[in-house]
Design an enzyme around this catalytic site. Structure first.
Site, short mmCIF file in Angstrom:
data_model
loop_
_atom_site.label_atom_id
_atom_site.label_comp_id
_atom_site.label_asym_id
_atom_site.label_seq_id
_atom_site.Cartn_x
_atom_site.Cartn_y
_atom_site.Cartn_z
N GLY A 168 0.78 -1.23 0.00
CA GLY A 168 0.00 0.00 0.00
C GLY A 168 0.81 1.28 0.00
O GLY A 168 0.32 2.34 0.41
N ASN B 138 1.73 3.00 -2.57
CA ASN B 138 1.09 3.93 -3.53
C ASN B 138 -0.18 4.53 -2.91
O ASN B 138 -0.45 5.72 -3.07
CB ASN B 138 0.76 3.20 -4.83
CG ASN B 138 1.98 3.09 -5.74
OD1 ASN B 138 2.36 4.06 -6.37
ND2 ASN B 138 2.60 1.94 -5.77
N ARG C 287 -14.33 -18.41 -9.46
CA ARG C 287 -13.84 -17.11 -9.95
C ARG C 287 -15.00 -16.17 -10.30
O ARG C 287 -14.99 -14.99 -9.96
CB ARG C 287 -12.96 -17.35 -11.20
CG ARG C 287 -11.99 -16.22 -11.47
CD ARG C 287 -10.69 -16.45 -10.71
NE ARG C 287 -9.82 -15.27 -10.80
CZ ARG C 287 -9.13 -14.79 -9.75
NH1 ARG C 287 -9.24 -15.34 -8.57
NH2 ARG C 287 -8.35 -13.73 -9.90
N HIS D 47 1.93 1.15 -13.32
CA HIS D 47 2.79 0.01 -13.65
C HIS D 47 4.24 0.44 -13.48
O HIS D 47 4.62 1.53 -13.97
CB HIS D 47 2.52 -0.48 -15.09
CG HIS D 47 3.34 -1.66 -15.46
ND1 HIS D 47 3.05 -2.94 -15.02
CD2 HIS D 47 4.49 -1.75 -16.19
CE1 HIS D 47 3.99 -3.76 -15.47
NE2 HIS D 47 4.86 -3.08 -16.18
N GLU E 201 -9.32 -3.80 -21.75
CA GLU E 201 -9.49 -5.26 -21.57
C GLU E 201 -8.16 -6.01 -21.67
O GLU E 201 -8.08 -7.19 -21.34
CB GLU E 201 -10.49 -5.80 -22.63
CG GLU E 201 -11.77 -4.98 -22.67
CD GLU E 201 -13.04 -5.82 -22.43
OE1 GLU E 201 -14.11 -5.22 -22.28
OE2 GLU E 201 -12.93 -7.05 -22.39
N ASP F 260 -2.05 -3.98 -19.17
CA ASP F 260 -1.13 -2.83 -19.31
C ASP F 260 -1.17 -2.24 -20.72
O ASP F 260 -0.16 -1.72 -21.21
CB ASP F 260 0.32 -3.26 -18.97
CG ASP F 260 0.41 -3.85 -17.57
OD1 ASP F 260 1.21 -4.80 -17.40
OD2 ASP F 260 -0.33 -3.42 -16.68
N GLU G 175 6.55 6.28 -9.07
CA GLU G 175 5.17 5.86 -8.77
C GLU G 175 4.46 6.79 -7.81
O GLU G 175 3.31 7.23 -8.07
CB GLU G 175 5.16 4.44 -8.19
CG GLU G 175 5.65 3.39 -9.16
CD GLU G 175 5.63 2.02 -8.55
OE1 GLU G 175 4.64 1.67 -7.89
OE2 GLU G 175 6.60 1.29 -8.76
C1 GRF Z 1 4.90 -2.61 -6.37
O1 GRF Z 1 5.59 -3.61 -7.11
C2 GRF Z 1 4.70 -1.41 -7.24
O2 GRF Z 1 5.80 -1.20 -8.09
C3 GRF Z 1 3.48 -1.77 -8.03
O3 GRF Z 1 2.67 -2.52 -7.13
C4 GRF Z 1 3.50 -3.13 -6.13
C5 GRF Z 1 3.02 -2.85 -4.74
O4 GRF Z 1 2.91 -1.50 -4.53
N1 GRF Z 1 2.80 -0.61 -8.51
P1 GRF Z 1 2.23 -0.92 -3.18
O5 GRF Z 1 3.36 -0.68 -2.20
O6 GRF Z 1 1.26 -1.96 -2.66
O7 GRF Z 1 1.57 0.35 -3.59
#
Ligand code: GRF
Length: 197
Positions: A12, A14, A66, A110, A148, A151, A181
């Site tokens: 978490g 980000n 699923r 990404h 869809e 990335d 990021e």
């Molecule tokens: C990391 O590998 C980041 O580069 C990618 O998601 C993974 C976990 O990120 N975006 P976070 O610390 O959970 O945000």
């Protein structure tokens, strides 16, 4: 006020960058209305709780198959009534019906300069291992709309990060998170909240 839902699976960091920038006013006219994780053990859930943001787990373990999990995820997403869905280290492939229901309203971070080192199998440390193996001098991160494919959606922001001599995948991952990021994901949210995308 843009209602933002954040989907997480892991640490978490980000999410934390987004929460911090809402808190310190770098991001304006945005409310993080909910955090959903597919993983009960995600530290991201602690970060949400500490910030007073509603957090919910929708785990495949709680569903017979699923399809049922996807239906449960979509139900939890719909309940949040989001204007924007942010995939912040979310490791579940978004089901097509959710892509359609929220077309143009889902963004993902990404950890490479797409179209390099992306697509099926490129996530987390694997991305940085591939970049080091190829010997690129620059890598970085990309924020893009989710379609869809994996990335493959339209790119919103990118930021380059220099690879340094002796980098390990872990060291490079941390630098890409810190320098790219955690900058461009909040920036993309701010731009979308203010009609700049
Ligand atoms: C990391 O590998 C980041 O580069 C990618 O998601 C993974 C976990 O990120 N975006 P976070 O610390 O959970 O945000």
């Amino acid at each position: 006020m843009l209602r933002v839902l954040v989907l997480v699976s892991g640490g978490g960091t980000n999410l934390q960058a987004i929460l911090d920038k809402v808190e310190n006013g770098t991001i304006t006219d945005v409310e993080i209305v909910k955090v959903i994780s597919n993983n009960y053990g995600a530290f991201a859930l602690e970060r949400a709780k500490k910030a007073g943001v509603e957090a919910e787990v929708v785990s495949p373990k709680d569903y017979p198959d699923r399809e049922a999990f996807y239906a449960g995820l979509l139900q939890a997403v719909d309940a949040a009534k989001p204007d924007l869905i942010v995939l912040a280290g979310f490791l579940v492939v978004i089901p097509p019906e959710m892509i359609r229901a929220y077309a143009g309203k889902i963004i993902n971070i990404h950890p490479s300069l797409i179209p390099s080192f992306c697509g099926t199998g490129y996530y987390g440390l694997k991305v940085h291992e591939a970049a080091l193996k190829r010997g690129v001098k620059l890598t970085g991160a990309t924020v893009h709309f989710v379609d869809e494919g994996t990335d493959t959606g339209p790119i919103i922001l990118q930021k380059a990060v220099a690879v340094q001599k002796g980098d390990t995948p872990e060291v490079l991952q941390r630098r890409v998170m810190e320098e790219a990021e955690w900058e461009i994901l909040p920036q993309a949210i701010q731009m979308i909240a203010h009609g700049q995308v």
